[in-house]
Design a protein around this motif. Structure first.
Motif, mmCIF file in Angstrom:
data_model
loop_
_atom_site.group_PDB
_atom_site.id
_atom_site.type_symbol
_atom_site.label_atom_id
_atom_site.label_comp_id
_atom_site.label_asym_id
_atom_site.label_seq_id
_atom_site.Cartn_x
_atom_site.Cartn_y
_atom_site.Cartn_z
ATOM 1 N N VAL A 1 -8.478 43.298 -12.134
ATOM 2 C CA VAL A 1 -7.975 41.932 -11.975
ATOM 3 C C VAL A 1 -6.758 42.009 -11.071
ATOM 4 O O VAL A 1 -5.823 42.769 -11.330
ATOM 5 C CB VAL A 1 -7.594 41.296 -13.325
ATOM 6 C CG1 VAL A 1 -6.821 39.988 -13.096
ATOM 7 C CG2 VAL A 1 -8.830 41.015 -14.149
ATOM 8 N N GLU A 2 -6.800 41.219 -9.986
ATOM 9 C CA GLU A 2 -5.661 41.143 -9.071
ATOM 10 C C GLU A 2 -5.016 39.781 -9.175
ATOM 11 O O GLU A 2 -5.663 38.758 -8.913
ATOM 12 C CB GLU A 2 -6.102 41.392 -7.630
ATOM 13 C CG GLU A 2 -4.935 41.326 -6.658
ATOM 14 C CD GLU A 2 -5.340 41.399 -5.195
ATOM 15 O OE1 GLU A 2 -4.453 41.218 -4.334
ATOM 16 O OE2 GLU A 2 -6.530 41.606 -4.900
ATOM 17 N N PHE A 3 -3.753 39.752 -9.542
ATOM 18 C CA PHE A 3 -3.005 38.502 -9.612
ATOM 19 C C PHE A 3 -2.282 38.257 -8.288
ATOM 20 O O PHE A 3 -1.660 39.159 -7.730
ATOM 21 C CB PHE A 3 -1.980 38.547 -10.746
ATOM 22 C CG PHE A 3 -2.577 38.408 -12.113
ATOM 23 C CD1 PHE A 3 -2.963 37.161 -12.588
ATOM 24 C CD2 PHE A 3 -2.769 39.517 -12.928
ATOM 25 C CE1 PHE A 3 -3.518 37.014 -13.847
ATOM 26 C CE2 PHE A 3 -3.324 39.386 -14.190
ATOM 27 C CZ PHE A 3 -3.702 38.129 -14.648
ATOM 28 N N GLY A 4 -2.379 37.017 -7.800
ATOM 29 C CA GLY A 4 -1.719 36.651 -6.557
ATOM 30 C C GLY A 4 -2.362 37.320 -5.362
ATOM 31 O O GLY A 4 -1.709 38.039 -4.603
ATOM 32 N N VAL A 5 -3.649 37.062 -5.147
ATOM 33 C CA VAL A 5 -4.387 37.775 -4.093
ATOM 34 C C VAL A 5 -3.936 37.392 -2.692
ATOM 35 O O VAL A 5 -4.179 38.127 -1.734
ATOM 36 C CB VAL A 5 -5.905 37.521 -4.213
ATOM 37 C CG1 VAL A 5 -6.430 38.033 -5.538
ATOM 38 C CG2 VAL A 5 -6.250 36.043 -4.023
#
Length: 215
Positions: free
Chosen positions: A50-54
């Motif tokens: 999960v990548e936050f702020g892509v």
């Protein structure tokens, strides 16, 4: 999360990649070694991510190149639009560090670059608590972001920025929620993570937190 920054990022989305490439003199040091920073995060990630702020998808692209499955979470409509233009094979959803759609798959790694400072320290702790409940033993959180080694370092950097005449950068450093390394480390350790820190440039630290105690 600091949704007050969404308008800023909507406006920034069309020239964000020029900024990270060093075209904005004020922010050149902040993004020094940008590609190496992204790579340092990507090589430490594994499994389902999960990548936050892509943002525009720069880190996402590196994660996908390593064969990882990526769920991207981004609050800015403008950034999501720029991300969509790249045709990356990631699942992109609207959300932020604290509020996001449920993901059914087990998550191995949570990553983010240049974004965690948009949360207050109270919100950072809340987010870390959520991630601790989400990840299994050995799960990793890998963030690269501006942080200060301590309050003396904060004052020293702000003074240098002011003397250089970088008014916009100084405003950012003083108005966003940059914290210190001991505060960040304490938050992660309180929720069962072992933390390793590495400086990437004058502003950015790489933080790798591994869940160790089953909490």
């Amino acid at each position: 999360m600091g949704t007050e920054f969404n308008k800023l990022f909507d406006e920034w989305s069309e020239h964000y990649d020029r900024t990270v490439a060093g075209h904005d003199r004020q922010y050149r040091e902040v993004f020094e070694g940008y590609e190496d920073i992204l790579e340092a995060v990507a090589v430490r990630a594994s499994g389902t991510v999960v990548e936050f702020g892509v943002g525009t998808g720069n880190l996402t692209e590196k994660l996908l190149a390593r064969g990882l499955r990526v769920y991207g979470i981004e609050p800015s409509e403008g950034m999501r639009a720029q991300f969509g233009k790249r045709g990356l094979a990631a699942t992109l959803v609207e959300g932020d560090f604290l509020h996001y759609p449920a993901i059914a798959d087990p998550i191995d790694t949570i990553v983010s670059t240049y974004a965690f400072h948009h949360l207050t320290d109270e919100e950072k702790e809340q987010a870390i608590r959520q991630y601790a409940a989400w990840l299994g033993d050995g799960g990793r959180i890998i963030f690269a972001d501006t942080a200060f080694q301590d309050e003396a370092a904060r004052r020293s950097i702000e003074l240098a920025v002011e003397e250089a005449g970088y008014k916009e950068l100084l405003k950012d450093l003083q108005s966003e929620y940059y914290t210190t390394l001991n505060v960040l480390t304490g938050m992660f350790e309180a929720h069962g993570f072992h933390v390793a820190l590495s400086p990437m440039n004058r502003y950015v630290w790489l933080m790798e937190a591994v869940k160790t105690d089953g909490s």
